[in-house]
Design a protein around this motif. Structure first.
Motif, short mmCIF file in Angstrom:
data_model
loop_
_atom_site.label_atom_id
_atom_site.label_comp_id
_atom_site.label_asym_id
_atom_site.label_seq_id
_atom_site.Cartn_x
_atom_site.Cartn_y
_atom_site.Cartn_z
N CYS A 26 0.85 -1.19 0.00
CA CYS A 26 0.00 0.00 0.00
C CYS A 26 0.89 1.23 0.00
N GLU A 27 0.50 2.21 -0.78
CA GLU A 27 1.23 3.48 -0.88
C GLU A 27 0.42 4.59 -0.21
N GLY A 28 1.00 5.27 0.74
CA GLY A 28 0.42 6.46 1.33
C GLY A 28 -1.02 6.33 1.80
N PHE A 29 -1.29 5.36 2.63
CA PHE A 29 -2.64 5.18 3.15
C PHE A 29 -2.70 5.58 4.61
N GLY A 30 -3.87 5.80 5.12
CA GLY A 30 -4.14 6.01 6.54
C GLY A 30 -3.26 7.02 7.24
N ARG A 31 -3.71 8.23 7.37
CA ARG A 31 -2.96 9.24 8.13
C ARG A 31 -2.64 8.69 9.51
N ILE A 32 -1.38 8.80 9.92
CA ILE A 32 -0.96 8.32 11.23
C ILE A 32 -1.53 9.25 12.29
N GLU A 33 -2.31 8.66 13.20
CA GLU A 33 -2.94 9.42 14.28
C GLU A 33 -2.14 9.34 15.58
N SER A 34 -1.45 8.21 15.79
CA SER A 34 -0.68 8.03 17.02
C SER A 34 0.32 6.90 16.82
N SER A 50 -0.81 3.93 14.45
CA SER A 50 -2.26 3.77 14.35
C SER A 50 -2.86 4.80 13.42
N THR A 51 -3.86 4.34 12.66
CA THR A 51 -4.67 5.22 11.82
C THR A 51 -6.08 5.17 12.39
N ASP A 52 -7.01 5.87 11.77
CA ASP A 52 -8.41 5.80 12.20
C ASP A 52 -8.97 4.40 12.03
#
Length: 126
Positions: A26-34, A50-52
């Motif tokens: 996967c390329e550039g998925f899920g903004r890192i939240e923590s 972790s992402t959402d």
């Protein structure tokens, strides 16, 4: 890390449990939240981001991220060493002075085999 806006994960995702699935890139998925570190009881750090949608165990970095990952891993290992040295449940003593704590951390990490080739443990602790 969370001060950086819109930091996304790129990687090869493998299933958590062993299965016939081989995973996928996967390329550039899920903004890192923590992010977090686990493995204190096992004695070896496990780095999670972790992402959402999900939590991801950072198992093996791509070669272009290896140096950065090694630095982060050694910081996580230093956190675990401090925990072990201060935690009564691990045989440590929470009553150490700062100098005693730092001395024990330096001694425990000075023989590290996982530092990148061009970085020595003395670069971290003086």
């Amino acid at each position: 890390m969370l001060e950086v806006d819109n930091l996304f994960i790129t990687g090869f995702i493998l299933p958590l449990e062993a299965s016939s699935e081989k995973g996928f890139r996967c390329e550039g998925f899920g903004r890192i939240e923590s992010w977090t570190i686990s493995g204190y009881d096992e004695g070896s750090p496990v780095i999670w981001v972790s992402t959402d949608v999900a939590d991801y165990d950072c198992v093996r970095p791509a070669s272009n991220y290896k140096m950065l990952y090694n630095l982060f891993f050694e910081n996580a290992r230093a956190c675990m060493e401090v925990y072990k040295i201060l935690s009564k449940t691990c045989g440590g003593s929470p009553d150490l002075t700062l100098d005693e704590l730092l001395g024990k951390v330096v001694r425990s990490m000075s023989d590290s085999k996982s530092f990148p080739n061009d970085i020595q443990s003395t670069d971290w602790f003086g």
